[in-house]
Each structure stands twice: as C-alpha cells, then as structure tokens.
Write a protein that holds these residues in place. Structure first.
Motif, PDB file in Angstrom:
ATOM      1  N   ALA A 192      21.524 -26.190  63.427  1.00 48.94           N
ATOM      2  CA  ALA A 192      21.665 -26.904  64.702  1.00 48.94           C
ATOM      3  C   ALA A 192      23.049 -27.520  64.812  1.00 48.94           C
ATOM      4  O   ALA A 192      23.655 -27.523  65.886  1.00 48.94           O
ATOM      5  N   GLN A 193      23.583 -28.006  63.702  1.00 48.33           N
ATOM      6  CA  GLN A 193      24.924 -28.583  63.725  1.00 48.33           C
ATOM      7  C   GLN A 193      25.991 -27.518  63.939  1.00 48.33           C
ATOM      8  O   GLN A 193      27.007 -27.763  64.590  1.00 48.33           O
ATOM      9  N   VAL A 194      25.742 -26.309  63.413  1.00 50.87           N
ATOM     10  CA  VAL A 194      26.672 -25.200  63.645  1.00 50.87           C
ATOM     11  C   VAL A 194      26.789 -24.922  65.133  1.00 50.87           C
ATOM     12  O   VAL A 194      27.871 -24.649  65.651  1.00 50.87           O
ATOM     13  N   ARG A 195      25.662 -25.027  65.828  1.00 48.32           N
ATOM     14  CA  ARG A 195      25.634 -24.732  67.257  1.00 48.32           C
ATOM     15  C   ARG A 195      26.082 -25.912  68.108  1.00 48.32           C
ATOM     16  O   ARG A 195      26.808 -25.739  69.090  1.00 48.32           O
ATOM     17  N   LEU A 196      25.646 -27.121  67.753  1.00 46.93           N
ATOM     18  CA  LEU A 196      25.758 -28.246  68.676  1.00 46.93           C
ATOM     19  C   LEU A 196      27.196 -28.712  68.901  1.00 46.93           C
ATOM     20  O   LEU A 196      27.566 -29.042  70.031  1.00 46.93           O
ATOM     21  N   ALA A 248      11.119 -11.492  59.313  1.00 40.93           N
ATOM     22  CA  ALA A 248      12.446 -10.929  59.590  1.00 40.93           C
ATOM     23  C   ALA A 248      13.142 -11.609  60.764  1.00 40.93           C
ATOM     24  O   ALA A 248      14.354 -11.456  60.928  1.00 40.93           O
ATOM     25  N   ASN A 249      12.385 -12.366  61.559  1.00 43.15           N
ATOM     26  CA  ASN A 249      12.970 -13.022  62.726  1.00 43.15           C
ATOM     27  C   ASN A 249      13.351 -14.478  62.468  1.00 43.15           C
ATOM     28  O   ASN A 249      13.686 -15.208  63.404  1.00 43.15           O
ATOM     29  N   ILE A 250      13.315 -14.907  61.216  1.00 46.95           N
ATOM     30  CA  ILE A 250      13.861 -16.222  60.894  1.00 46.95           C
ATOM     31  C   ILE A 250      15.376 -16.143  61.040  1.00 46.95           C
ATOM     32  O   ILE A 250      16.015 -15.215  60.550  1.00 46.95           O
ATOM     33  N   LEU A 251      15.944 -17.108  61.729  1.00 50.31           N
ATOM     34  CA  LEU A 251      17.393 -17.162  61.909  1.00 50.31           C
ATOM     35  C   LEU A 251      17.992 -17.938  60.743  1.00 50.31           C
ATOM     36  O   LEU A 251      17.741 -19.131  60.590  1.00 50.31           O
ATOM     37  N   GLY A 252      18.764 -17.234  59.914  1.00 51.96           N
ATOM     38  CA  GLY A 252      19.316 -17.865  58.726  1.00 51.96           C
ATOM     39  C   GLY A 252      18.248 -18.009  57.646  1.00 51.96           C
ATOM     40  O   GLY A 252      17.347 -17.181  57.525  1.00 51.96           O
ATOM     41  N   ALA A 276      22.558  -8.478  60.420  1.00 47.46           N
ATOM     42  CA  ALA A 276      23.044  -7.340  61.199  1.00 47.46           C
ATOM     43  C   ALA A 276      21.955  -6.814  62.123  1.00 47.46           C
ATOM     44  O   ALA A 276      22.206  -6.480  63.288  1.00 47.46           O
ATOM     45  N   ALA A 277      20.715  -6.745  61.618  1.00 51.83           N
ATOM     46  CA  ALA A 277      19.607  -6.248  62.430  1.00 51.83           C
ATOM     47  C   ALA A 277      19.317  -7.203  63.584  1.00 51.83           C
ATOM     48  O   ALA A 277      19.042  -6.770  64.712  1.00 51.83           O
ATOM     49  N   GLN A 278      19.374  -8.507  63.316  1.00 47.84           N
ATOM     50  CA  GLN A 278      19.140  -9.488  64.379  1.00 47.84           C
ATOM     51  C   GLN A 278      20.237  -9.442  65.429  1.00 47.84           C
ATOM     52  O   GLN A 278      19.966  -9.567  66.626  1.00 47.84           O
ATOM     53  N   LYS A 279      21.465  -9.221  65.004  1.00 44.99           N
ATOM     54  CA  LYS A 279      22.561  -9.115  65.967  1.00 44.99           C
ATOM     55  C   LYS A 279      22.366  -7.903  66.870  1.00 44.99           C
ATOM     56  O   LYS A 279      22.603  -7.971  68.083  1.00 44.99           O
ATOM     57  N   GLY A 336      26.095 -15.155  66.239  1.00 46.23           N
ATOM     58  CA  GLY A 336      27.267 -14.517  65.657  1.00 46.23           C
ATOM     59  C   GLY A 336      27.621 -15.095  64.301  1.00 46.23           C
ATOM     60  O   GLY A 336      28.180 -14.403  63.444  1.00 46.23           O
ATOM     61  N   SER A 337      27.272 -16.376  64.074  1.00 44.41           N
ATOM     62  CA  SER A 337      27.606 -17.050  62.824  1.00 44.41           C
ATOM     63  C   SER A 337      26.530 -16.889  61.759  1.00 44.41           C
ATOM     64  O   SER A 337      26.849 -16.890  60.562  1.00 44.41           O
ATOM     65  N   VAL A 338      25.268 -16.756  62.168  1.00 46.79           N
ATOM     66  CA  VAL A 338      24.151 -16.879  61.228  1.00 46.79           C
ATOM     67  C   VAL A 338      23.284 -15.631  61.139  1.00 46.79           C
ATOM     68  O   VAL A 338      22.741 -15.320  60.072  1.00 46.79           O
TER      69      VAL A 338
END
Length: 399
Positions: free
Chosen positions: A245-249, A232-236, A109-112, A104-106
């Motif tokens: 990882a810090q955004v998530r952890l 296209a499947n790279i996250l961020g 639109a297509a990946q979401k 949701g943060s990174v």
C-alpha cells in the motif's frame, strides 16, 4: 547540486499532451454522455480512441513497459489535467494510474499479462478496494482497522467483507482487494488480491452521490460474500499488503497533485480572461485591486504547488518511498489549489458558480481532492507524530 529536470523528450511529450487536451478533449466537456457520477464509458472509449490514434494513450508508460520518472510524469499528468476529462481520455486517471504503477512494481509476469496489459492498453478500468464503511467501524485513513477477511482454503482464498468508496467499481474489469489475513504472529496483517470483474460474489449495495463528478462508476459501496480467489492471484507476497500500500500511496498522492495542478491552471486561465474582459465601475475587473490581487495570489499558489510537486518527485525518483514528503506535498498542494479554485469562483461571480464554464466543476473536484488519499488533517497528524519521534531521538538529554 541542481535538482533533476525532466528530459527534453518528456517536455516534448507533455507539450503534445497539452495540445491534444486543448484541441481534442476540451470540446467534450459539453458532451451529455454522463450521469451524476461521471462520464459514461461510451464517452471514455471514444476519447481514448482519439488518444490512441494520436499515440498518446497511457503516455506515462513507455512502449517497453517502463514508467517515466516522477519528474517527467509530473509534466505529462499536469498537461492531462487541463480538463477533468483529460486523465480519462489519456488513461492517466485515478485509480487506474496508481494501480498500473503498483502492478508494474509488484505483479508477476503472468499477472502483468492478464491484469496490467489491458489497463495499459486502455481497455479495462480498475478499482482499488481498501476503504470500508465508517458506520461499521471499518478501515478508512487507518488501514489497521480492516475488517474484510481473507481465509486460505487449499489453493484458494475466501474473502468476505464490505468496502466503501470503491472509485470506479461500477464498470471496472479489474479489482485490487485488500483484506485482513492471519500470518500467525498474532498481529495485524493484510494481503492484496487481484480479481476479475464482474464477479457474482461482489455486489454493489449503492453508489452514493458525491461532490465530484469526474469518475466513471462513481464511488461504490460493495459487499464481498465468499469471493474465491486463486493463490496465483495474490499480488506480491501474502501478508505484505500494508507494505505494498505504501508503494502505491505515495506516488498516487503525488499524481493527484499533478493532475489537479493542471485543472487549477485552467481555472486560472478562465478567471483571468474573464477579469481582463469584464468591466464594472468604470474599469476592467482585473484593474480593481481586490480582484487583481486574488489572481496574483493564485499565481503564487500555483508556482508553489508546482515546486512542491517537483521536490517530492525528485525524492521518489531517488528511490525513497517518500512517505513523509508525499504527505507534505499532498497537504500543501491540495490546500493551495483549493484556494486557487475558490478565488477563481469569486472573481467570476455568478458566472463562476454556474455551469457556463468548467471552473465550477474544477472547484468541486479539487474540494474532494482534499479528502482523496488521506484528508489534510490525517497527514498533519502523521507529520506531527514524526516531529515527536525525531525530538525523542535528538533531544533525549534535555531537561
């Protein structure tokens, strides 16, 4: 300034979640549809159908896709944690809850649309693949030791390596894979990749037996052999995996605290009920000081855990990454809740160590929580390093 408080809507939502867990989910605790790793997906799907019908599936994410504040999430996830099955039923469980927050943060639109939407709808489980086998020198609490490598070949990245303790991997439909990549700096960089599962390039080597038993799919050890992932499947952004990882952890650490606080409160309810009904040596157990004091100490630990969670939630809601604060909260809460669960077992004696109540499972799950998202000792080491850095900045002229 007074600390922020969850709004009335969030309080009402948490009350609905609590009523749902107590009335609809706790009866499933005796359901036999489970293996040694956790509930079977058939059981999870049935419970999620009930949560969906009640309008409570994925309650921490609003209909417009926005996320509740961390303070409001604390109330909701605590209520979901009153049963080990609650987070699974409501779709607030790890690792999905943390993965949904990250996407949701990174995510684009297509990946979401492709990856996040099925997770929010409760139709897909996910896995987060960062940890690697310790026996092979792979990354654990130190992500800079990553050995899984991703190399770009045209419009694809090719990933190879091994991952360990991939929670929920068996049966998951989505994976986030963290791999080492070369950013040209000569330093250590990592990239996160989104992957549809199953994929023949990822095989499960084994699923070890672990002390906990609430995670569908267990904690798999997998081999990744020439997995091809489109750009296209790279996250961020490429090579920014450590930052993401810090955004998530930090929120994920706190979410564990929220859920297990609910479980520890349930264990305290059961142990208190036992102590107030059971008689020995001419009076109720609770009237024996040694027993009553343990339950009193539990009340103190539970309240301190709740306040620590709220404090850290306010920090995150203020826009900070909360790396230090989440480490402090994770240590304080996990250790406090372990003491609570341990005392509950002790108060209940033989009944406590049996499967006659859920207290025995809660004890095992909270013991594992002291390892999840970084062992207590790693967080203390990190905090000690901060103390040293702060001292160097503020006491440069001391003798």
């Amino acid at each position: 300034m007074a600390a922020a408080r969850p709004d009335e809507d969030a309080v009402a939502l948490a009350a609905r979640v609590e009523a749902f867990v107590r009335e609809q989910i706790i009866p499933y605790e005796s359901d036999a549809r489970r293996d040694s790793h956790g509930p079977l997906d058939s059981l999870v799907a049935e419970m999620r159908d009930k949560a969906r019908a009640a309008g409570l599936l994925t309650p921490h994410i609003r209909a417009d896709g926005s996320h509740l504040s961390q303070r409001a999430t604390a109330r909701v996830l605590q209520a979901s944690g009153l049963s080990p099955l609650g987070p699974l039923a409501l779709n607030t469980a790890a690792p999905d809850e943390g993965n949904m927050l990250l996407l949701g943060s990174v995510a684009t639109a297509a990946q979401k649309a492709h990856f996040l939407a099925p997770m929010v709808a409760g139709n897909a489980r996910s896995a987060f693949l960062m940890t690697e086998p310790a026996a092979e020198g792979g990354a654990g609490s130190d992500p800079s030791m990553l050995q899984t490598v991703a190399v770009q070949q045209g419009d694809e990245w090719v990933i190879s390596g091994r991952k360990a303790f991939a929670t929920g991997f068996a049966g998951a439909k989505i994976a986030i894979i963290m791999a080492r990549t070369d950013d040209g700096s000569g330093g250590i960089a990592a990239t996160m990749f989104l992957v549809d599962l199953p994929d023949p390039a990822i095989r499960i080597d084994r699923i070890p037996h672990t002390i906990d038993s609430s995670m569908p799919g267990g904690h798999a050890i997998v081999t990744i052999d020439g997995l091809r992932v489109p750009v296209a499947n790279i996250l961020g952004e490429p090579h920014a995996g450590f930052k993401y990882a810090q955004v998530r952890l930090s929120p994920a650490r706190l979410s564990h605290c929220m859920r297990w606080l609910g479980s520890a409160m349930r264990a305290q309810e059961i142990a208190s009920n036992y102590a107030c009904r059971r008689e020995a040596f001419g009076k109720k157990l609770v009237d024996h000081e040694g027993v009553g004091f343990m339950l009193a100490e539990n009340l103190i630990d539970l309240k301190q855990a709740e306040l620590m969670i709220d404090w850290c939630a306010d920090v995150l809601d203020g826009g900070s990454l909360g790396t230090v604060e989440s480490s402090m909260a994770k240590v304080a809460v996990s250790e406090a809740l372990y003491r609570v669960a341990d005392r509950c077992i002790q108060v209940m004696g033989g009944t406590g160590v049996s499967g006659d109540t859920v207290v025995e499972q809660i004890f095992r799950e909270i013991r594992a929580f002291r390892i999840y998202d970084g062992p207590t000792e790693v967080h203390k080491w990190s905090l000690a390093k901060k103390i040293k850095r702060d001292h160097a900045r503020t006491d440069r002229h001391s003798a």
